[in-house]
Write a protein that holds these residues in place. Structure first.
Motif, PDB file in Angstrom:
ATOM      1  N   ARG A  14      -0.058  33.468  -1.172  1.00  0.00           N
ATOM      2  CA  ARG A  14       0.933  33.956  -1.882  1.00  0.00           C
ATOM      3  C   ARG A  14       2.155  33.319  -1.617  1.00  0.00           C
ATOM      4  O   ARG A  14       3.045  33.064  -2.229  1.00  0.00           O
ATOM      5  CB  ARG A  14       1.052  35.726  -1.469  1.00  0.00           C
ATOM      6  CG  ARG A  14       2.325  36.276  -2.065  1.00  0.00           C
ATOM      7  CD  ARG A  14       2.450  37.715  -1.557  1.00  0.00           C
ATOM      8  NE  ARG A  14       3.838  38.136  -1.838  1.00  0.00           N
ATOM      9  CZ  ARG A  14       4.302  39.272  -1.428  1.00  0.00           C
ATOM     10  NH1 ARG A  14       3.315  39.989  -0.855  1.00  0.00           N
ATOM     11  NH2 ARG A  14       5.564  39.621  -1.810  1.00  0.00           N
ATOM     12  N   ALA A  15       2.221  33.121  -0.058  1.00  0.00           N
ATOM     13  CA  ALA A  15       3.524  32.389   0.375  1.00  0.00           C
ATOM     14  C   ALA A  15       3.792  31.025  -0.236  1.00  0.00           C
ATOM     15  O   ALA A  15       4.789  30.627  -0.577  1.00  0.00           O
ATOM     16  CB  ALA A  15       3.758  32.469   1.769  1.00  0.00           C
ATOM     17  N   PRO A  36       6.151  32.694   6.779  1.00  0.00           N
ATOM     18  CA  PRO A  36       4.935  33.273   6.113  1.00  0.00           C
ATOM     19  C   PRO A  36       3.972  32.268   5.777  1.00  0.00           C
ATOM     20  O   PRO A  36       4.336  31.104   5.287  1.00  0.00           O
ATOM     21  CB  PRO A  36       5.855  33.826   4.821  1.00  0.00           C
ATOM     22  CG  PRO A  36       7.187  33.898   5.496  1.00  0.00           C
ATOM     23  CD  PRO A  36       7.468  32.850   6.230  1.00  0.00           C
ATOM     24  N   ALA A  77       6.283  29.959  -2.995  1.00  0.00           N
ATOM     25  CA  ALA A  77       7.439  29.312  -2.575  1.00  0.00           C
ATOM     26  C   ALA A  77       7.810  28.086  -3.719  1.00  0.00           C
ATOM     27  O   ALA A  77       9.011  27.643  -4.042  1.00  0.00           O
ATOM     28  CB  ALA A  77       6.991  28.183  -1.457  1.00  0.00           C
ATOM     29  N   ARG A  80       9.319  29.607   1.273  1.00  0.00           N
ATOM     30  CA  ARG A  80       8.238  30.612   1.579  1.00  0.00           C
ATOM     31  C   ARG A  80       8.813  31.979   1.883  1.00  0.00           C
ATOM     32  O   ARG A  80       8.391  32.802   1.649  1.00  0.00           O
ATOM     33  CB  ARG A  80       7.434  30.360   2.941  1.00  0.00           C
ATOM     34  CG  ARG A  80       6.405  29.057   2.523  1.00  0.00           C
ATOM     35  CD  ARG A  80       5.334  28.779   3.664  1.00  0.00           C
ATOM     36  NE  ARG A  80       4.580  27.959   3.108  1.00  0.00           N
ATOM     37  CZ  ARG A  80       3.327  27.202   4.029  1.00  0.00           C
ATOM     38  NH1 ARG A  80       3.122  28.118   4.945  1.00  0.00           N
ATOM     39  NH2 ARG A  80       2.799  26.282   3.546  1.00  0.00           N
ATOM     40  N   ARG A  81      10.145  32.030   2.785  1.00  0.00           N
ATOM     41  CA  ARG A  81      10.480  33.144   3.250  1.00  0.00           C
ATOM     42  C   ARG A  81      11.331  33.657   1.983  1.00  0.00           C
ATOM     43  O   ARG A  81      11.172  35.047   2.034  1.00  0.00           O
ATOM     44  CB  ARG A  81      11.565  32.894   4.104  1.00  0.00           C
ATOM     45  CG  ARG A  81      11.132  32.450   5.562  1.00  0.00           C
ATOM     46  CD  ARG A  81      12.105  32.132   6.532  1.00  0.00           C
ATOM     47  NE  ARG A  81      11.818  31.431   7.945  1.00  0.00           N
ATOM     48  CZ  ARG A  81      11.274  32.054   8.869  1.00  0.00           C
ATOM     49  NH1 ARG A  81      11.080  33.330   8.776  1.00  0.00           N
ATOM     50  NH2 ARG A  81      11.027  31.365   9.814  1.00  0.00           N
ATOM     51  N   THR A 112       8.459  35.397   0.017  1.00  0.00           N
ATOM     52  CA  THR A 112       7.805  36.398   0.414  1.00  0.00           C
ATOM     53  C   THR A 112       8.955  37.884   0.811  1.00  0.00           C
ATOM     54  O   THR A 112       8.412  39.055   0.807  1.00  0.00           O
ATOM     55  CB  THR A 112       7.250  36.350   1.483  1.00  0.00           C
ATOM     56  OG1 THR A 112       7.978  35.668   2.443  1.00  0.00           O
ATOM     57  CG2 THR A 112       5.864  35.453   1.396  1.00  0.00           C
TER      58      THR A 112
END
Length: 419
Positions: free
Chosen positions: A25-26, A21, A30, A76-77, A80
């Motif tokens: 936002r990511a 991502p 994070a 990041r994953r 999101t």
């Protein structure tokens, strides 16, 4: 050979695994995810080894170890996609574990406390909802089944035992079980279900969910007449061949049908780990079918995966990694839900056997076997990302049962008023 229906994981197949991502936002999320992750693991009996070599976690040298290779991408994953991102990060190779099921079990035992309470209320706003196309209606359930059970019979044969049984076995000594114990334990499971349902010579038996035909054949060997239904065309073909090869075609009929369209009157009904594909909103329809098709004096024997009631309620609208990559449209009920739905249609529970420890052993043996045969997957059309996806799936489930987050029950019912 059956042709695999699965495409290799590429940019156009499962892009959320291939691509990390990106965007504000990511990146911002994070940082928050990293803080939550550190706060959680510092209280867990784990060792988490960061890319810098720094170790965090409350576990000692013998504790399960999670080694992070790419912390920014993993965070990041998580930011999101939550736990979906956690699984995608593993498949992408961003983290590893020395004992994946043990690591999952640690997280599963602490699942209610991993995220601070104020942030838990934001989950619905931040995380994806169930796709409407996965809702297990009569029109859409065949597609859900097709995406899992029709991948390839050879794929399942690579890690199942010779009975081709894809559900919890029943071991005498599950913690010490080895591969050679699995097939006998599967037969023990089937025999107990058939005994609970009172299946013998002349019994008219309905099986909801055929699998690859092992239980139907076992019942026919007892002299029963079996009507078995499935939504999987691959399983249908295999089961019919199995029944014919055993000389039991005069006693077993296997056909494609949804449980909602079933009619007739049967002395016994069995259904093994099919209820998880029903969906919580359709539990009333499923139990209505059971009651409608059960003859007076008959018995129903179900094998059902369950979770604690408060978790079933909390997660009933949660879209998970398992939904996205393994079982679209599925849902795991609680034993209270089963009891309430049975009572609502006039069924009384007369026996209940919890056997979650046996399922943990079953999954351990499947996952070990899958790892041994990973080299064979390429010849079936499955690539390395698919192999990591299914490795994570099998160990993820094993960890859930090891932690007691998941259980499996054999439950027997009769009609109210029957003796």
């Amino acid at each position: 050979m059956t042709t695999s229906l699965h495409r290799p994981l590429t940019d156009t197949a499962w892009p959320d695994v291939v691509h990390v991502p990106a965007g504000p936002r990511a990146v911002a999320g994070a940082r928050v995810a990293a803080a939550i992750f550190r706060h959680a693991v510092q209280r867990l009996p784990l060792q988490v080894v960061l890319p810098t070599g720094v170790r965090i976690g409350a576990g000692g040298p013998a504790a399960p170890a999670l080694r992070v290779h790419d912390l920014p991408s993993m965070m990041r994953r998580l930011a999101t996609s939550g736990l979906i991102g956690f699984g995608e990060s593993y498949v992408a190779g961003e983290w590893e574990a020395n004992d994946l099921a043990a690591v999952i079990a640690v997280f599963a035992r602490a699942v209610d406390k991993l995220v601070p309470s104020p942030l838990q209320h934001l989950r619905r706003l931040l995380l994806a909802a169930h796709p409407s196309a996965d809702r297990p209606t009569s029109a859409q359930s065949p597609g859900n089944v097709h995406r899992h059970y029709d991948l390839s019979n050879e794929l399942f044969a690579a890690f199942l035992d010779e009975t081709m049984t894809y559900s919890a076995a029943l071991f005498d000594h599950p913690t010490d079980a080895v591969w050679g114990d699995l097939a006998p334990a599967q037969l023990r499971k089937m025999d107990r279900l058939l005994d609970q349902a009172g299946v013998g010579p002349g019994t008219r038996l309905l099986e909801i969910g055929t699998g690859w035909g092992a239980l139907a054949a076992r019942a026919a060997d007892r002299g029963a007449f079996v009507e078995s239904v499935t939504l999987s065309s691959e399983q249908l073909d295999h089961a019919r061949r199995r029944i014919a090869d055993a000389g039991l075609s005069d006693r077993v009929r296997v056909r494609l049908a949804d449980y909602r369209e079933l009619t007739g009157s049967f002395d016994a009904i069995v259904s093994v780990e099919m209820i998880e594909a029903v969906g919580l909103e359709f539990l009333p329809a499923y139990f209505d079918t059971l009651h409608r098709c059960l003859a007076p004096g008959g018995r129903i024997a179900l094998q059902a995966i369950t979770m604690p009631h408060h978790r079933a309620i909390t997660t009933q609208r949660t879209y998970t990694w398992i939904h996205k990559y393994i079982f679209p449209g599925g849902a795991i009920p609680s034993t209270r839900m089963l009891r309430n739905q049975a009572s609502a249609v006039g069924l009384t529970m007369v026996d209940d056997l919890a056997m979650g420890v046996s399922y943990a052993a079953t999954l351990r043996l499947w996952a070990d076997r899958f790892d041994e045969h990973r080299g064979d997957l390429a010849t079936l059309g499955f690539d390395e990302l698919f192999a990591r996806t299914w490795q994570f799936y099998l160990r993820y489930c094993e960890g859930g049962f090891r932690a007691g987050y998941l259980d499996v029950h054999q439950v027997t019912y009769r009609r109210e008023g029957d003796s």
